[in-house]
Design a protein around this motif. Structure first.
Motif, PDB file in Angstrom:
ATOM      1  N   SER A 181       0.863  -1.171   0.000  1.00 52.45           N
ATOM      2  CA  SER A 181       0.000   0.000   0.000  1.00 52.45           C
ATOM      3  C   SER A 181       0.907   1.230   0.000  1.00 52.45           C
ATOM      4  CB  SER A 181      -0.878  -0.016   1.257  1.00 52.45           C
ATOM      5  OG  SER A 181      -1.155   1.298   1.709  1.00 52.45           O
ATOM      6  N   THR A 182       0.631   2.170  -0.887  1.00 49.68           N
ATOM      7  CA  THR A 182       1.480   3.371  -0.919  1.00 49.68           C
ATOM      8  C   THR A 182       1.362   4.135   0.391  1.00 49.68           C
ATOM      9  OG1 THR A 182      -0.280   4.617  -2.017  1.00 49.68           O
ATOM     10  CG2 THR A 182       1.408   3.632  -3.434  1.00 49.68           C
ATOM     11  N   ASN A 183       0.196   4.037   1.063  1.00 47.12           N
ATOM     12  CA  ASN A 183       0.070   4.706   2.365  1.00 47.12           C
ATOM     13  C   ASN A 183       1.036   4.097   3.376  1.00 47.12           C
ATOM     14  OD1 ASN A 183      -1.990   6.405   1.473  1.00 47.12           O
ATOM     15  ND2 ASN A 183      -3.177   6.148   3.350  1.00 47.12           N
ATOM     16  N   GLN A 192      -1.329  -2.358  -6.056  1.00 50.45           N
ATOM     17  CA  GLN A 192      -1.213  -2.574  -4.614  1.00 50.45           C
ATOM     18  C   GLN A 192      -1.830  -3.925  -4.255  1.00 50.45           C
ATOM     19  OE1 GLN A 192      -1.665   1.612  -2.432  1.00 50.45           O
ATOM     20  NE2 GLN A 192      -3.516   1.099  -3.529  1.00 50.45           N
ATOM     21  N   LYS A 219      -5.550   0.234   0.867  1.00 53.85           N
ATOM     22  CA  LYS A 219      -6.425   0.454   2.018  1.00 53.85           C
ATOM     23  C   LYS A 219      -7.548   1.440   1.721  1.00 53.85           C
ATOM     24  CE  LYS A 219      -3.099   1.504   5.193  1.00 53.85           C
ATOM     25  NZ  LYS A 219      -2.774   1.824   6.584  1.00 53.85           N
ATOM     26  N   GLY A 220      -8.739   1.114   2.158  1.00 57.59           N
ATOM     27  CA  GLY A 220      -9.843   2.065   2.195  1.00 57.59           C
ATOM     28  C   GLY A 220      -9.993   2.497   3.647  1.00 57.59           C
ATOM     29  N   ARG A 221     -11.073   3.166   3.967  1.00 57.21           N
ATOM     30  CA  ARG A 221     -11.282   3.554   5.367  1.00 57.21           C
ATOM     31  C   ARG A 221     -11.765   2.362   6.178  1.00 57.21           C
ATOM     32  NH1 ARG A 221     -15.496   7.860   5.452  1.00 57.21           N
ATOM     33  NH2 ARG A 221     -16.321   6.548   3.795  1.00 57.21           N
ATOM     34  N   LYS A 256     -18.497   6.739  -8.033  1.00 54.47           N
ATOM     35  CA  LYS A 256     -17.209   7.035  -7.401  1.00 54.47           C
ATOM     36  C   LYS A 256     -16.057   6.755  -8.374  1.00 54.47           C
ATOM     37  CE  LYS A 256     -14.630   5.773  -3.222  1.00 54.47           C
ATOM     38  NZ  LYS A 256     -14.801   5.503  -1.786  1.00 54.47           N
ATOM     39  N   ILE A 295      -4.303   8.753  -2.242  1.00 51.01           N
ATOM     40  CA  ILE A 295      -5.303   9.015  -3.288  1.00 51.01           C
ATOM     41  C   ILE A 295      -5.325   7.850  -4.277  1.00 51.01           C
ATOM     42  CG2 ILE A 295      -6.033  10.628  -5.112  1.00 51.01           C
ATOM     43  CD1 ILE A 295      -4.435  12.815  -3.698  1.00 51.01           C
ATOM     44  N   ASN A 314      -9.481   5.887 -10.310  1.00 51.63           N
ATOM     45  CA  ASN A 314      -9.784   4.902 -11.357  1.00 51.63           C
ATOM     46  C   ASN A 314      -9.642   5.593 -12.702  1.00 51.63           C
ATOM     47  OD1 ASN A 314     -10.432   3.146  -9.282  1.00 51.63           O
ATOM     48  ND2 ASN A 314     -12.605   3.690  -9.347  1.00 51.63           N
ATOM     49  N   ARG A 352     -19.541  -0.865  -2.293  1.00 49.64           N
ATOM     50  CA  ARG A 352     -20.428  -0.159  -1.358  1.00 49.64           C
ATOM     51  C   ARG A 352     -21.202   0.949  -2.060  1.00 49.64           C
ATOM     52  NH1 ARG A 352     -19.311  -0.818   3.853  1.00 49.64           N
ATOM     53  NH2 ARG A 352     -20.348   1.118   4.374  1.00 49.64           N
ATOM     54  N   ARG A 399     -11.271  -1.309   5.219  1.00 52.73           N
ATOM     55  CA  ARG A 399     -11.745  -1.801   3.913  1.00 52.73           C
ATOM     56  C   ARG A 399     -10.586  -1.874   2.927  1.00 52.73           C
ATOM     57  NH1 ARG A 399     -16.128   2.830   3.870  1.00 52.73           N
ATOM     58  NH2 ARG A 399     -17.458   2.090   5.534  1.00 52.73           N
ATOM     59  N   THR A 400     -10.815  -2.549   1.807  1.00 51.94           N
ATOM     60  CA  THR A 400      -9.730  -2.623   0.830  1.00 51.94           C
ATOM     61  C   THR A 400     -10.055  -1.780  -0.403  1.00 51.94           C
ATOM     62  OG1 THR A 400     -10.730  -4.631  -0.035  1.00 51.94           O
ATOM     63  CG2 THR A 400      -8.886  -4.930   1.457  1.00 51.94           C
ATOM     64  N   TRP A 401      -8.972  -1.316  -1.024  1.00 49.73           N
ATOM     65  CA  TRP A 401      -9.102  -0.543  -2.258  1.00 49.73           C
ATOM     66  C   TRP A 401      -8.586  -1.404  -3.396  1.00 49.73           C
ATOM     67  CZ3 TRP A 401     -11.905   3.427  -3.556  1.00 49.73           C
ATOM     68  CH2 TRP A 401     -11.638   4.107  -4.747  1.00 49.73           C
ATOM     69  N   CYS A 402      -9.453  -1.709  -4.316  1.00 52.31           N
ATOM     70  CA  CYS A 402      -9.117  -2.577  -5.440  1.00 52.31           C
ATOM     71  C   CYS A 402      -8.083  -1.871  -6.332  1.00 52.31           C
ATOM     72  CB  CYS A 402     -10.419  -2.860  -6.193  1.00 52.31           C
ATOM     73  SG  CYS A 402     -10.213  -3.771  -7.691  1.00 52.31           S
TER      74      CYS A 402
HETATM   75  C1  BT5 Z   1     -11.660   5.090   0.198  1.00 51.06           C
HETATM   76  O1  BT5 Z   1     -12.128   4.290   1.197  1.00 51.06           O
HETATM   77  O2  BT5 Z   1     -12.310   5.525  -0.704  1.00 51.06           O
HETATM   78  C2  BT5 Z   1     -10.167   5.380   0.299  1.00 51.06           C
HETATM   79  C3  BT5 Z   1      -9.402   4.838  -0.850  1.00 51.06           C
HETATM   80  C4  BT5 Z   1      -7.958   5.247  -0.798  1.00 51.06           C
HETATM   81  C5  BT5 Z   1      -7.123   4.477  -1.767  1.00 51.06           C
HETATM   82  C6  BT5 Z   1      -5.735   5.034  -1.896  1.00 51.06           C
HETATM   83  S1  BT5 Z   1      -4.832   4.255  -3.168  1.00 51.06           S
HETATM   84  C7  BT5 Z   1      -3.377   5.013  -2.661  1.00 51.06           C
HETATM   85  C8  BT5 Z   1      -3.397   4.999  -1.145  1.00 51.06           C
HETATM   86  N1  BT5 Z   1      -2.798   3.790  -0.625  1.00 51.06           N
HETATM   87  C9  BT5 Z   1      -3.714   3.035   0.016  1.00 51.06           C
HETATM   88  O3  BT5 Z   1      -3.467   1.925   0.546  1.00 51.06           O
HETATM   89  N2  BT5 Z   1      -4.918   3.645  -0.003  1.00 51.06           N
HETATM   90  C10 BT5 Z   1      -4.841   4.929  -0.663  1.00 51.06           C
HETATM   91  P1  BT5 Z   1     -13.668   3.941   1.440  1.00 51.06           P
HETATM   92  O4  BT5 Z   1     -14.519   5.167   1.373  1.00 51.06           O
HETATM   93  O5  BT5 Z   1     -13.678   3.134   2.674  1.00 51.06           O
HETATM   94  O6  BT5 Z   1     -14.048   3.035   0.213  1.00 51.06           O
HETATM   95  C11 BT5 Z   1     -13.660   1.690   0.132  1.00 51.06           C
HETATM   96  C12 BT5 Z   1     -14.790   0.910  -0.526  1.00 51.06           C
HETATM   97  O7  BT5 Z   1     -14.898   1.343  -1.907  1.00 51.06           O
HETATM   98  C13 BT5 Z   1     -14.536  -0.579  -0.607  1.00 51.06           C
HETATM   99  O8  BT5 Z   1     -15.067  -1.234   0.510  1.00 51.06           O
HETATM  100  C14 BT5 Z   1     -15.261  -0.996  -1.890  1.00 51.06           C
HETATM  101  O9  BT5 Z   1     -16.646  -1.196  -1.667  1.00 51.06           O
HETATM  102  C15 BT5 Z   1     -15.118   0.233  -2.761  1.00 51.06           C
HETATM  103  N3  BT5 Z   1     -13.959   0.144  -3.679  1.00 51.06           N
HETATM  104  C16 BT5 Z   1     -12.857  -0.625  -3.574  1.00 51.06           C
HETATM  105  N4  BT5 Z   1     -12.013  -0.395  -4.587  1.00 51.06           N
HETATM  106  C17 BT5 Z   1     -12.608   0.552  -5.349  1.00 51.06           C
HETATM  107  C18 BT5 Z   1     -12.217   1.227  -6.532  1.00 51.06           C
HETATM  108  N5  BT5 Z   1     -11.055   1.014  -7.157  1.00 51.06           N
HETATM  109  N6  BT5 Z   1     -13.083   2.149  -7.033  1.00 51.06           N
HETATM  110  C19 BT5 Z   1     -14.253   2.423  -6.443  1.00 51.06           C
HETATM  111  N7  BT5 Z   1     -14.678   1.817  -5.315  1.00 51.06           N
HETATM  112  C20 BT5 Z   1     -13.842   0.894  -4.783  1.00 51.06           C
END
Ligand code: BT5
Length: 328
Positions: A96-98, A120, A124-126, A191, A213, A216, A229, A129-132
């Protein structure tokens, strides 16, 4: 990790600024203080990195195209970036870049460093959660900052990254980008980017902040997870053709640098107003879920701390500090 020498930066800057695109070998050799053979060698090196450079005996050299690959040289060439992007690290696959930027923060890295990754494995999401984060298609980056602010002011930086990212996406794609409180960018209600800010603080002072950040850019429909979500999209899906990751990333560095300079000079107020202009939810009914509780109401605005303000159906004012917003 990719790094380029200062020499190459200079050569690239000269190529970029050449009049009518052309700059002679003699001029390059004079300005760089190296032989024409050495200039030729560096040009070859850049070509191998993916820069398309035309050479003509009578005219010299001309830069035709930058590589689509994210390299430090391609990201920063010709940009004046006083803080953000002073150092750029580009990784292939990472966890994860974070996490990477936080490690640098803990090691005492100066502010302004940006870590990019092509993919990655543990984006990480919030709230866990995971960020695809598939390879070769999107942008994943984290910026390390050390603003002299109190920890309770750090959420303001989420707004800063949202404003900067929205501007960058709009400048390049011309799409109508809006923000969804607190950390999402939307196009046509879907989103397209998410932000995750993390920090380290001691008592009253922030040590470092990482602004993560994820954008997509060219992600295809079948690459999205099934259990999203919130409806999601990519710039390419909205525009109808591929969008340059490099163009977005360069613009993003410039906009982040600009917004951070404004924040340091004038505080949160101008960032908040810029954010509100991108926020179409005022007066709309929304539902907010978080920590097992769901509330709903009409949005009235965002206060000076970045909290979301609502009025519920009994006229009671609510101040929301975190949660997921969904329009009703
Ligand atoms: C976010 O969390 O929106 C924060 C995302 C931050 C990602 C960046 S990438 C660079 C940096 N390094 C990291 O490790 N993280 C940051 P949240 O609001 O919790 O949204 C996460 C939810 O969005 C997931 O549970 C999925 O349902 C959905 N999701 C996952 N991947 C997605 C994607 N690529 N595009 C849109 N929705 C996604």
């Amino acid at each position: 990790m990719t790094t380029s020498t200062t020499r190459e930066f200079n050569l690239l800057n000269l190529l970029r600024n050449g009049s009518g695109g052309w700059i002679s070998g003699a001029e390059l050799s004079r300005q760089l203080g190296i032989s024409r053979a050495a200039v030729w060698k560096q040009i070859e090196q850049l070509r191998q990195e993916g820069f398309r450079i035309e050479a003509q005996k009578s005219k010299g050299y001309r830069l035709l195209a930058m590589p689509e690959e994210l390299t430090e040289a391609a990201l920063t060439m010709g940009q004046v970036l006083p803080i953000v992007g002073r150092r750029v690290i580009t990784l292939g696959k990472t966890d994860s870049t974070n996490l990477q930027a936080a490690t640098l923060g803990a090691e005492g890295e100066a502010e302004g460093t940006v870590v990019f990754a092509d993919s990655q494995s543990a984006g990480k999401g919030r709230r866990g959660r995971t960020w695809c984060s598939p390879p070769g298609t999107n942008l994943y980056l984290s910026l390390l900052l050390r603003p002299a602010i109190a920890p309770w002011d750090a959420p303001q930086l989420t707004f800063l990254s949202a404003v900067a990212a929205a501007r960058a996406l709009r400048n390049v794609s011309r799409l109508p980008i809006t923000v969804k409180w607190p950390n999402d960018l939307l196009v046509n209600g879907r989103k397209v980017a998410g932000m995750l800010n993390e920090m380290q603080a001691e008592s009253e002072q922030v040590g470092w902040v990482v602004l993560g950040i994820g954008i997509n850019v060219n992600m295809r429909r079948e690459q999205f997870p099934e259990d999203l979500r919130y409806p999601a999209t990519s710039l390419a899906l909205e525009v109808g053709e591929d969008v340059s990751r490099l163009a977005i990333a360069r613009e993003l560095l410039a906009e982040l640098d600009r917004a951070y300079a404004v924040y340091l000079r004038d505080g949160f107020a101008p960032i908040r107003s810029a954010w509100l202009e991108l926020f179409p939810f005022v007066d709309r009914l929304v539902e907010i879920s978080g920590a097992g509780e769901t509330v709903s109401g009409r949005v009235t605005g965002v206060d000076g701390d970045g909290a979301l303000l609502l009025v519920d159906d009994r006229g009671k004012e609510l101040r929301i500090l975190s949660g997921d917003v969904r329009p009703l």
